[in-house]
Design an enzyme around this catalytic site. Structure first.
Site, mmCIF file in Angstrom:
data_model
loop_
_atom_site.group_PDB
_atom_site.id
_atom_site.type_symbol
_atom_site.label_atom_id
_atom_site.label_comp_id
_atom_site.label_asym_id
_atom_site.label_seq_id
_atom_site.Cartn_x
_atom_site.Cartn_y
_atom_site.Cartn_z
ATOM 1 C CE1 TYR A 28 -4.139 -1.564 -0.146
ATOM 2 C CE2 TYR A 28 -3.331 -2.931 1.661
ATOM 3 C CZ TYR A 28 -4.263 -2.673 0.667
ATOM 4 O OH TYR A 28 -5.323 -3.525 0.479
ATOM 5 C CG ASP B 66 -1.814 -33.711 9.778
ATOM 6 O OD1 ASP B 66 -1.934 -34.108 10.949
ATOM 7 O OD2 ASP B 66 -2.479 -32.766 9.299
ATOM 8 C CD GLU C 239 0.743 -30.344 9.550
ATOM 9 O OE1 GLU C 239 -0.002 -29.936 8.641
ATOM 10 O OE2 GLU C 239 1.223 -31.493 9.563
#
Length: 365
Positions: free
Chosen positions: A102, A250, A198
Protein backbone atom coordinates in the site's frame (compact mmCIF):
# COMPACT_ATOMS: atom_id res chain seq x y z
CA UNK A 1 21.87 -6.77 22.31
CA UNK A 2 20.98 -3.14 21.41
CA UNK A 3 24.51 -2.59 20.06
CA UNK A 4 24.09 -5.67 17.88
CA UNK A 5 20.80 -4.29 16.60
CA UNK A 6 22.41 -0.96 15.73
CA UNK A 7 25.23 -2.75 13.91
CA UNK A 8 22.73 -4.80 11.86
CA UNK A 9 20.86 -1.59 10.96
CA UNK A 10 24.11 -0.02 9.78
CA UNK A 11 24.99 -3.06 7.67
CA UNK A 12 21.50 -3.17 6.16
CA UNK A 13 21.65 0.52 5.23
CA UNK A 14 25.07 0.11 3.62
CA UNK A 15 23.90 -2.94 1.66
CA UNK A 16 20.81 -1.15 0.31
CA UNK A 17 22.82 1.95 -0.59
CA UNK A 18 25.23 -0.36 -2.40
CA UNK A 19 22.44 -1.58 -4.70
CA UNK A 20 21.36 1.93 -5.65
CA UNK A 21 25.00 2.95 -5.95
CA UNK A 22 25.64 0.15 -8.44
CA UNK A 23 22.79 1.43 -10.64
CA UNK A 24 24.25 4.95 -10.47
CA UNK A 25 27.71 3.66 -11.40
CA UNK A 26 26.28 1.84 -14.41
CA UNK A 27 24.65 5.08 -15.57
CA UNK A 28 27.96 6.92 -15.08
CA UNK A 29 29.73 4.28 -17.18
CA UNK A 30 27.03 4.68 -19.85
CA UNK A 31 26.02 1.05 -19.34
CA UNK A 32 22.44 -0.17 -19.29
CA UNK A 33 21.55 -0.84 -15.62
CA UNK A 34 21.07 -4.49 -14.79
CA UNK A 35 21.09 -6.87 -11.86
CA UNK A 36 21.78 -10.63 -11.72
CA UNK A 37 19.78 -12.99 -9.48
CA UNK A 38 19.77 -16.77 -8.99
CA UNK A 39 16.99 -18.73 -10.67
CA UNK A 40 14.47 -19.70 -7.98
CA UNK A 41 13.42 -23.16 -9.11
CA UNK A 42 13.70 -26.74 -7.84
CA UNK A 43 16.17 -27.42 -10.64
CA UNK A 44 18.54 -24.77 -9.25
CA UNK A 45 18.92 -25.96 -5.67
CA UNK A 46 21.94 -27.99 -4.62
CA UNK A 47 23.25 -29.53 -1.43
CA UNK A 48 25.91 -27.59 0.46
CA UNK A 49 28.19 -30.06 2.19
CA UNK A 50 29.47 -27.49 4.67
CA UNK A 51 26.12 -26.22 5.96
CA UNK A 52 24.22 -29.47 5.20
CA UNK A 53 21.26 -27.61 3.69
CA UNK A 54 19.92 -26.97 0.19
CA UNK A 55 20.89 -23.65 -1.38
CA UNK A 56 20.61 -22.02 -4.80
CA UNK A 57 23.00 -23.23 -7.48
CA UNK A 58 24.78 -21.32 -10.27
CA UNK A 59 21.84 -20.79 -12.63
CA UNK A 60 21.03 -17.06 -12.87
CA UNK A 61 18.75 -14.62 -14.65
CA UNK A 62 19.48 -11.00 -15.52
CA UNK A 63 17.07 -8.10 -15.14
CA UNK A 64 18.06 -5.35 -17.48
CA UNK A 65 16.70 -1.88 -18.27
CA UNK A 66 16.98 -2.88 -21.94
CA UNK A 67 13.37 -4.04 -21.61
CA UNK A 68 10.40 -2.10 -20.23
CA UNK A 69 9.74 -4.87 -17.71
CA UNK A 70 13.36 -4.91 -16.55
CA UNK A 71 13.50 -1.11 -16.28
CA UNK A 72 10.30 -1.18 -14.22
CA UNK A 73 11.76 -3.74 -11.81
CA UNK A 74 14.95 -1.73 -11.32
CA UNK A 75 12.87 1.42 -10.71
CA UNK A 76 10.73 -0.36 -8.12
CA UNK A 77 13.82 -1.79 -6.44
CA UNK A 78 15.27 1.72 -6.12
CA UNK A 79 12.06 3.08 -4.60
CA UNK A 80 11.86 0.16 -2.18
CA UNK A 81 15.48 0.57 -1.08
CA UNK A 82 14.90 4.30 -0.48
CA UNK A 83 11.80 3.60 1.64
CA UNK A 84 13.59 0.98 3.73
CA UNK A 85 16.53 3.31 4.38
CA UNK A 86 14.68 6.56 5.07
CA UNK A 87 11.53 5.27 6.78
CA UNK A 88 12.74 2.12 8.52
CA UNK A 89 16.45 2.14 9.25
CA UNK A 90 16.97 5.85 9.87
CA UNK A 91 13.85 6.23 12.02
CA UNK A 92 13.74 2.81 13.73
CA UNK A 93 10.31 2.05 12.24
CA UNK A 94 8.91 -1.04 10.58
CA UNK A 95 6.21 -2.17 8.16
CA UNK A 96 4.45 -5.38 7.25
CA UNK A 97 4.67 -6.89 3.79
CA UNK A 98 1.05 -5.86 3.23
CA UNK A 99 1.81 -2.27 4.23
CA UNK A 100 4.69 -2.11 1.76
CA UNK A 101 2.25 -2.89 -1.04
CA UNK A 102 0.00 0.00 0.00
CA UNK A 103 2.92 2.38 0.62
CA UNK A 104 3.87 1.93 -3.05
CA UNK A 105 0.50 3.44 -4.09
CA UNK A 106 2.28 6.81 -3.79
CA UNK A 107 5.12 5.82 -6.14
CA UNK A 108 3.40 6.66 -9.44
CA UNK A 109 4.66 4.26 -12.16
CA UNK A 110 6.86 2.48 -9.61
CA UNK A 111 3.90 1.19 -7.58
CA UNK A 112 3.36 -2.56 -7.29
CA UNK A 113 0.42 -4.07 -9.15
CA UNK A 114 -0.23 -6.75 -6.51
CA UNK A 115 1.22 -7.85 -3.19
CA UNK A 116 3.03 -10.96 -4.52
CA UNK A 117 5.11 -8.54 -6.62
CA UNK A 118 6.19 -6.50 -3.58
CA UNK A 119 6.82 -9.72 -1.61
CA UNK A 120 9.16 -10.92 -4.36
CA UNK A 121 10.96 -7.57 -4.31
CA UNK A 122 11.83 -8.04 -0.62
CA UNK A 123 13.07 -11.55 -1.42
CA UNK A 124 15.23 -10.10 -4.22
CA UNK A 125 16.76 -7.60 -1.81
CA UNK A 126 17.51 -10.39 0.66
CA UNK A 127 19.30 -12.37 -2.04
CA UNK A 128 21.33 -9.41 -3.33
CA UNK A 129 22.36 -8.13 0.11
CA UNK A 130 22.77 -11.57 1.78
CA UNK A 131 20.66 -10.17 4.63
CA UNK A 132 17.18 -10.93 5.96
CA UNK A 133 13.96 -8.94 5.71
CA UNK A 134 14.02 -8.65 9.50
CA UNK A 135 17.22 -6.61 9.08
CA UNK A 136 15.17 -4.17 6.97
CA UNK A 137 12.52 -4.04 9.77
CA UNK A 138 9.98 -5.85 7.59
CA UNK A 139 7.43 -7.74 9.69
CA UNK A 140 5.10 -10.62 8.79
CA UNK A 141 1.39 -9.81 8.69
CA UNK A 142 0.32 -12.53 11.11
CA UNK A 143 1.40 -13.33 14.67
CA UNK A 144 4.13 -15.89 15.11
CA UNK A 145 3.86 -19.41 16.45
CA UNK A 146 4.28 -20.37 20.11
CA UNK A 147 6.76 -22.26 22.29
CA UNK A 148 6.09 -24.06 25.57
CA UNK A 149 8.58 -25.70 27.91
CA UNK A 150 11.27 -25.35 30.54
CA UNK A 151 13.43 -22.70 28.94
CA UNK A 152 14.17 -19.17 30.22
CA UNK A 153 15.10 -16.38 27.82
CA UNK A 154 15.60 -12.65 27.51
CA UNK A 155 13.81 -10.83 24.71
CA UNK A 156 14.81 -7.33 23.58
CA UNK A 157 11.75 -5.39 22.40
CA UNK A 158 11.18 -1.80 21.26
CA UNK A 159 10.04 -1.13 24.85
CA UNK A 160 13.01 -2.68 26.60
CA UNK A 161 14.15 -6.11 27.76
CA UNK A 162 12.05 -8.76 29.48
CA UNK A 163 12.92 -12.14 30.96
CA UNK A 164 10.41 -14.95 30.38
CA UNK A 165 10.17 -18.60 31.40
CA UNK A 166 8.35 -20.34 28.56
CA UNK A 167 6.26 -22.50 30.87
CA UNK A 168 6.08 -20.81 34.28
CA UNK A 169 5.48 -17.25 32.99
CA UNK A 170 2.95 -18.04 30.25
CA UNK A 171 -0.49 -19.61 29.96
CA UNK A 172 -1.28 -22.79 28.05
CA UNK A 173 -1.10 -20.74 24.86
CA UNK A 174 2.69 -20.62 25.31
CA UNK A 175 5.32 -17.96 24.62
CA UNK A 176 4.71 -16.14 21.36
CA UNK A 177 7.78 -16.24 19.15
CA UNK A 178 8.68 -12.71 17.92
CA UNK A 179 9.20 -11.98 14.24
CA UNK A 180 12.92 -11.29 14.80
CA UNK A 181 14.25 -14.25 16.79
CA UNK A 182 17.76 -12.82 16.91
CA UNK A 183 16.46 -10.41 19.56
CA UNK A 184 16.23 -13.41 21.93
CA UNK A 185 19.00 -14.57 24.26
CA UNK A 186 18.67 -18.06 25.78
CA UNK A 187 19.49 -17.90 29.50
CA UNK A 188 19.01 -21.45 30.83
CA UNK A 189 16.90 -24.57 30.31
CA UNK A 190 16.19 -28.12 31.50
CA UNK A 191 15.20 -29.45 28.08
CA UNK A 192 16.42 -32.67 26.51
CA UNK A 193 14.80 -32.28 23.09
CA UNK A 194 12.34 -30.20 21.04
CA UNK A 195 9.14 -31.40 19.39
CA UNK A 196 7.94 -29.14 16.56
CA UNK A 197 4.23 -29.82 16.04
CA UNK A 198 2.17 -29.05 12.95
CA UNK A 199 -1.30 -28.63 14.44
CA UNK A 200 -2.64 -26.62 17.34
CA UNK A 201 -4.83 -29.52 18.44
CA UNK A 202 -1.85 -31.82 18.91
CA UNK A 203 0.14 -29.07 20.64
CA UNK A 204 -2.73 -28.67 23.12
CA UNK A 205 -2.92 -32.45 23.62
CA UNK A 206 0.77 -32.70 24.57
CA UNK A 207 0.50 -29.74 26.96
CA UNK A 208 -2.70 -31.09 28.56
CA UNK A 209 -1.10 -34.51 29.04
CA UNK A 210 2.02 -32.96 30.61
CA UNK A 211 4.33 -34.38 27.94
CA UNK A 212 6.73 -31.43 28.28
CA UNK A 213 7.25 -32.07 32.02
CA UNK A 214 7.33 -35.87 31.80
CA UNK A 215 10.09 -35.86 29.18
CA UNK A 216 11.75 -32.42 29.64
CA UNK A 217 10.63 -31.38 26.18
CA UNK A 218 10.23 -27.98 24.58
CA UNK A 219 7.12 -27.88 22.39
CA UNK A 220 6.96 -25.57 19.37
CA UNK A 221 3.75 -25.05 17.39
CA UNK A 222 4.53 -24.84 13.67
CA UNK A 223 1.05 -23.53 12.69
CA UNK A 224 1.12 -25.47 9.46
CA UNK A 225 3.86 -24.33 7.08
CA UNK A 226 6.16 -22.62 9.60
CA UNK A 227 6.96 -18.94 9.50
CA UNK A 228 10.58 -17.88 9.13
CA UNK A 229 10.74 -16.89 12.81
CA UNK A 230 9.64 -20.40 13.81
CA UNK A 231 12.25 -22.03 11.58
CA UNK A 232 14.91 -19.66 12.91
CA UNK A 233 14.19 -20.44 16.56
CA UNK A 234 14.26 -24.18 15.82
CA UNK A 235 17.67 -23.74 14.20
CA UNK A 236 18.93 -21.81 17.22
CA UNK A 237 17.55 -24.37 19.68
CA UNK A 238 19.24 -27.10 17.65
CA UNK A 239 22.64 -25.49 17.13
CA UNK A 240 23.14 -23.13 20.08
CA UNK A 241 21.62 -25.36 22.77
CA UNK A 242 22.47 -28.68 21.11
CA UNK A 243 18.89 -29.96 21.45
CA UNK A 244 17.55 -32.69 19.11
CA UNK A 245 14.64 -31.30 17.06
CA UNK A 246 11.85 -33.75 16.15
CA UNK A 247 9.21 -32.67 13.64
CA UNK A 248 5.73 -34.12 14.25
CA UNK A 249 3.24 -33.57 11.41
CA UNK A 250 0.28 -35.15 9.65
CA UNK A 251 1.03 -38.08 7.36
CA UNK A 252 0.56 -36.48 3.94
CA UNK A 253 2.83 -35.01 1.23
CA UNK A 254 2.16 -31.41 2.23
CA UNK A 255 3.25 -32.13 5.80
CA UNK A 256 6.44 -33.80 4.60
CA UNK A 257 7.25 -30.51 2.90
CA UNK A 258 6.79 -28.77 6.25
CA UNK A 259 9.50 -31.06 7.64
CA UNK A 260 11.72 -30.40 4.61
CA UNK A 261 11.44 -26.64 5.09
CA UNK A 262 12.53 -27.00 8.73
CA UNK A 263 15.40 -29.41 8.09
CA UNK A 264 16.68 -28.60 4.61
CA UNK A 265 15.22 -25.24 3.62
CA UNK A 266 12.37 -24.22 1.33
CA UNK A 267 12.86 -23.84 -2.43
CA UNK A 268 11.33 -20.33 -2.34
CA UNK A 269 13.77 -19.20 0.36
CA UNK A 270 16.83 -21.29 -0.47
CA UNK A 271 18.92 -18.11 -0.21
CA UNK A 272 18.20 -18.22 3.54
CA UNK A 273 18.65 -21.94 4.16
CA UNK A 274 21.92 -21.47 6.04
CA UNK A 275 20.15 -18.96 8.32
CA UNK A 276 16.84 -20.80 8.79
CA UNK A 277 17.26 -24.55 8.26
CA UNK A 278 18.12 -27.00 11.03
CA UNK A 279 19.78 -29.91 9.18
CA UNK A 280 19.94 -32.05 12.33
CA UNK A 281 16.12 -32.04 12.62
CA UNK A 282 14.48 -35.46 12.32
CA UNK A 283 11.01 -36.55 11.22
CA UNK A 284 9.15 -38.36 13.99
CA UNK A 285 5.82 -38.92 12.22
CA UNK A 286 3.12 -39.48 11.21
CA UNK A 287 4.91 -41.96 8.92
CA UNK A 288 3.08 -43.88 6.19
CA UNK A 289 4.26 -47.05 7.94
CA UNK A 290 2.47 -45.85 11.11
CA UNK A 291 -0.83 -46.04 9.25
CA UNK A 292 -0.35 -49.80 8.95
CA UNK A 293 1.48 -50.42 12.24
CA UNK A 294 -1.15 -48.67 14.36
CA UNK A 295 -4.17 -49.26 12.11
CA UNK A 296 -4.94 -45.54 12.03
CA UNK A 297 -8.09 -43.97 10.65
CA UNK A 298 -7.30 -42.62 7.22
CA UNK A 299 -8.50 -40.64 4.22
CA UNK A 300 -7.95 -41.64 0.63
CA UNK A 301 -5.15 -39.89 -1.26
CA UNK A 302 -6.47 -37.32 -3.73
CA UNK A 303 -5.07 -36.85 -7.21
CA UNK A 304 -3.27 -33.75 -5.93
CA UNK A 305 -1.76 -35.81 -3.09
CA UNK A 306 -0.54 -38.46 -5.49
CA UNK A 307 0.97 -35.86 -7.81
CA UNK A 308 2.72 -34.20 -4.84
CA UNK A 309 4.14 -37.52 -3.59
CA UNK A 310 5.49 -38.37 -7.02
CA UNK A 311 7.04 -34.91 -7.22
CA UNK A 312 8.76 -35.50 -3.88
CA UNK A 313 10.39 -38.64 -5.26
CA UNK A 314 12.36 -36.31 -7.58
CA UNK A 315 12.85 -33.57 -4.96
CA UNK A 316 16.53 -33.58 -3.83
CA UNK A 317 15.44 -32.85 -0.26
CA UNK A 318 13.79 -36.29 -0.12
CA UNK A 319 16.63 -38.15 -1.81
CA UNK A 320 17.19 -40.78 0.89
CA UNK A 321 16.25 -44.43 1.30
CA UNK A 322 14.03 -43.59 4.26
CA UNK A 323 11.90 -41.10 2.33
CA UNK A 324 11.78 -43.13 -0.86
CA UNK A 325 10.58 -46.18 1.09
CA UNK A 326 7.94 -44.23 3.02
CA UNK A 327 6.64 -42.30 0.00
CA UNK A 328 6.43 -45.42 -2.18
CA UNK A 329 4.59 -47.21 0.64
CA UNK A 330 2.08 -44.38 0.85
CA UNK A 331 1.49 -44.49 -2.88
CA UNK A 332 0.96 -48.24 -2.63
CA UNK A 333 -1.60 -48.07 0.21
CA UNK A 334 -3.26 -44.92 -1.21
CA UNK A 335 -3.99 -43.46 2.23
CA UNK A 336 -3.05 -40.53 4.45
CA UNK A 337 -3.61 -39.85 8.16
CA UNK A 338 -3.80 -36.84 10.48
CA UNK A 339 -2.01 -36.46 13.80
CA UNK A 340 -5.38 -36.54 15.55
CA UNK A 341 -5.98 -40.09 14.25
CA UNK A 342 -4.10 -41.34 17.33
CA UNK A 343 -7.06 -40.14 19.44
CA UNK A 344 -8.97 -43.14 18.09
CA UNK A 345 -6.72 -45.26 20.33
CA UNK A 346 -7.43 -43.09 23.39
CA UNK A 347 -6.59 -39.52 24.40
CA UNK A 348 -3.36 -40.58 26.12
CA UNK A 349 -2.15 -42.93 23.39
CA UNK A 350 0.02 -40.38 21.57
CA UNK A 351 1.89 -39.31 24.72
CA UNK A 352 2.03 -42.65 26.54
CA UNK A 353 2.65 -44.98 23.62
CA UNK A 354 3.39 -43.51 20.19
CA UNK A 355 5.83 -40.70 21.00
CA UNK A 356 7.76 -42.61 23.71
CA UNK A 357 8.12 -45.60 21.35
CA UNK A 358 9.33 -43.43 18.48
CA UNK A 359 11.69 -41.42 20.69
CA UNK A 360 13.19 -44.63 22.04
CA UNK A 361 13.51 -46.05 18.53
CA UNK A 362 15.31 -42.86 17.42
CA UNK A 363 17.65 -42.93 20.44
CA UNK A 364 16.34 -39.69 21.93
CA UNK A 365 15.21 -41.20 25.23
Amino acid sequence: MNNLREERDKLAKEALLGIVGSFYKQFEDQAVPNIVLPTRTKANIEYNNNSEVWVYGNSTSTRSAKTVKGANQILKMSYTAEMLIKEHLENNRGSTLRELYYISENWDIAKFREQPESDRMIEDLEIITAMQREDFHMRPEEDGATMFGSIRLKETTTRGERIIHCRDDVGEGGYQIPFNVDNIEFLDHDAKFVVAIETGGMMARLIENGFDEDYNAVLVHLKGQPARSTRRILKRLSEELGLPVLVFTDGDPWSYRIFASVAYGAIKSAHLSEYLAAPAAQFIGVQPSDILDYDLSTDKLTEQDIKALRSELSDPRFDSEYWKTQIKLQLDIGKKAEQQAFAGKGLDFVTQRYLPDRLTEMGII
